[in-house]
Design a protein around this motif. Structure first.
Motif: not given
Lengths: 227, 256
Positions: A1-6, A25-28, A61-68, A219-224
């Motif tokens: 239903m909700i899909r987020i990539s990069d 950065e790179g949140a999925s 900023g960038a990436g895909l946020i699909m809701v439905g 925190s895995g998506f926090t940029p260095a």
């Protein structure tokens, strides 16, 4: 239903020396219908930022946020408005309403916005307000004068009034007593049972364990940080 | 679906000075669009161009008319444009005195717009006027008073009743809550929001009050120096402003 990539995001502060602050950065992640996923991470890790990007009040900023089948990161304002009316609900930490509007109408509004009848809206609002222990003598008053906990419960009632297929919950159990917290957890469990995909932020570990199927550490998506 | 109003490249100069430059947007049925910016940014000029009160130097303003579908308002004949202004359009002025006839009773102010579209039965007109005064919370016993005897907030509500009585589809508002005290503002906001939802109105609202747009507008357009510098969903523009000027605007609001 909700899909987020990069998904990535940075804030540019034009009036403060054009400072660029990368925050994500790179949140999925992805959430299936009937599933509740908790976002965890320290304060400032970007939990609320990610949630706001899904709701569309922060630009990605960038990436895909699909809701439905709508990509919130690229959709027209009009498409996002329809999505918010019908598909995607959001319980924020703060209640924002037009002053002077009675509580009953505030709670019924999402039902009307999604095309429900005035009677259906009022019936649902009465049911939720009663369950969340808001005294009936307050229902005809505007919630702007209520206590913090009461406002929070009105906000939750409003968020659950329409049966959204996707829900975002920002600290729904904060500042609630044990009885009301149990009611909110029940509401979340019911929403899951009818197939809603839920993303939540819960600081309260017990609540998180009670309703969430998985945890995702933001925190895995926090940029260095560059030194 | 076609947009109710489609604005394409609207530009207006005052001599060498730019009023507004190359403005483009589509307004869809049921949508409320807010235009914000500091004074002199061109927002009122733009509103006047859109509502046919000022002829722009270039551009198109295409309105989806009931009878003939999308038509460019700027190339219409004057009688056609006037008919539109009396039926499908409404204009709520910042100063209620600009939108009311001060020498005519409150009921007459509302009834006049009905008569302009052909209503002739006095009893019907009066009944409809009283109904609309009630909707904007003006009691029946004030129907024969002149607007001069009304407070500023009541005049503003009367102006709204006069404008909405013919069931318009598009409302232009110039600072509808400007100059009113906050308790009256809240009442007006509640009223406007209810009317927008019940009647399925579309509206273009010019204001400099960010709290007003957050509660009323679906979409927001930010203007500076005659140009549109940012557009988007209202809460996105206010919560995550991208342009330097919008960031300055949002961070300059005083907290209560």
């Amino acid at each position: 239903m909700i899909r987020i990539s990069d998904v990535s995001k940075s804030f540019v502060l034009h009036n403060q020396g054009s400072a660029v602050i990368p925050v994500m950065e790179g949140a999925s992640l992805s959430v299936a219908p009937g599933e509740c996923v908790a976002l965890v991470g320290n304060s400032g890790a970007g939990k609320s930022t990610l949630m706001r990007m899904i709701y569309g009040n922060y630009l990605a900023g960038a990436g895909l946020i699909m809701v439905g089948d709508v990509d919130v990161a690229r959709a027209e304002p009009r498409e996002i408005l329809t999505l918010r009316r019908e598909v995607l609900g959001y319980v924020s930490q703060f209640l924002r309403v037009v002053p002077r509007v009675p509580t009953l109408e505030v709670v019924a509004e999402p039902v009307l916005a999604a095309g429900g009848s005035a009677e259906a809206g009022e019936a649902r609002a009465r049911e939720l307000l009663a369950r969340l222990n808001i005294p009936e003598r307050l229902w005809s008053l505007s919630p702007t004068t209520f206590s913090g906990g009461e406002q929070q419960r009105v906000n939750i009632a409003r968020g659950f009034a329409h049966g959204f297929p996707a829900l975002l919950l920002d600290e729904p159990t904060a500042s609630l007593d044990a009885t009301n917290r149990a009611v909110v957890l029940e509401l979340i469990a019911e929403a899951k049972a009818r197939g809603a995909a839920i993303i939540g932020i819960f600081h309260d570990a017990e609540a998180r364990e009670a309703v969430c199927d998985r945890e995702i550490d933001v925190s895995g998506f926090t940029p260095a940080r560059a030194a | 679906m076609t947009p109710l109003l489609s604005v394409q490249g609207v530009t207006k100069h005052y001599g060498a000075r730019l009023g507004c430059g190359n403005v483009n947007f589509d307004l869809w049925p049921g949508e409320v669009m807010g235009i914000v910016g500091e004074s002199g940014s061109g927002k009122s000029t733009l509103l006047s161009c859109l509502s046919g009160q000022l002829a722009p130097d270039a551009g198109k303003v295409v309105f989806d008319t009931r009878a003939e579908g999308p038509r460019d308002v700027l190339t219409m004949s004057e009688p056609e444009r006037r008919m539109l202004a009396r039926t499908d359009w409404a204009f709520v002025h910042q100063n209620a005195r600009d939108g009311l006839r001060m020498g005519v009773s409150a009921g007459g102010n509302v009834g006049e717009r009905l008569m302009a579209v052909g209503a002739r039965n006095y009893a019907d007109i009066r009944a409809q006027a009283i109904d609309w005064l009630g909707r904007v919370e003006i009691t029946e016993d004030r129907v024969d008073d002149r607007p001069r005897a009304f407070s500023g907030g009541m005049q503003q509500r009367l102006q709204i009743a006069r404008n909405l009585v013919t069931g318009p589809r598009l409302v232009f508002m110039d600072e509808p809550t400007g100059g009113l005290d906050v308790s009256v503002q809240a009442r007006l906001l509640d009223l406007l929001r209810g009317l927008v939802r019940e009647m399925g109105l579309s509206a273009v609202i010019v204001t400099h009050d960010l709290a007003v747009v957050r509660l009323l507008a679906d979409r927001l357009m930010v203007m500076k120096g005659g140009h549109v510098v940012e557009t988007g969903l209202t809460d996105q523009v206010l919560d995550d402003p991208q342009h330097g000027y919008t960031q300055l605007l949002v961070s300059s609001v005083l907290q209560v």
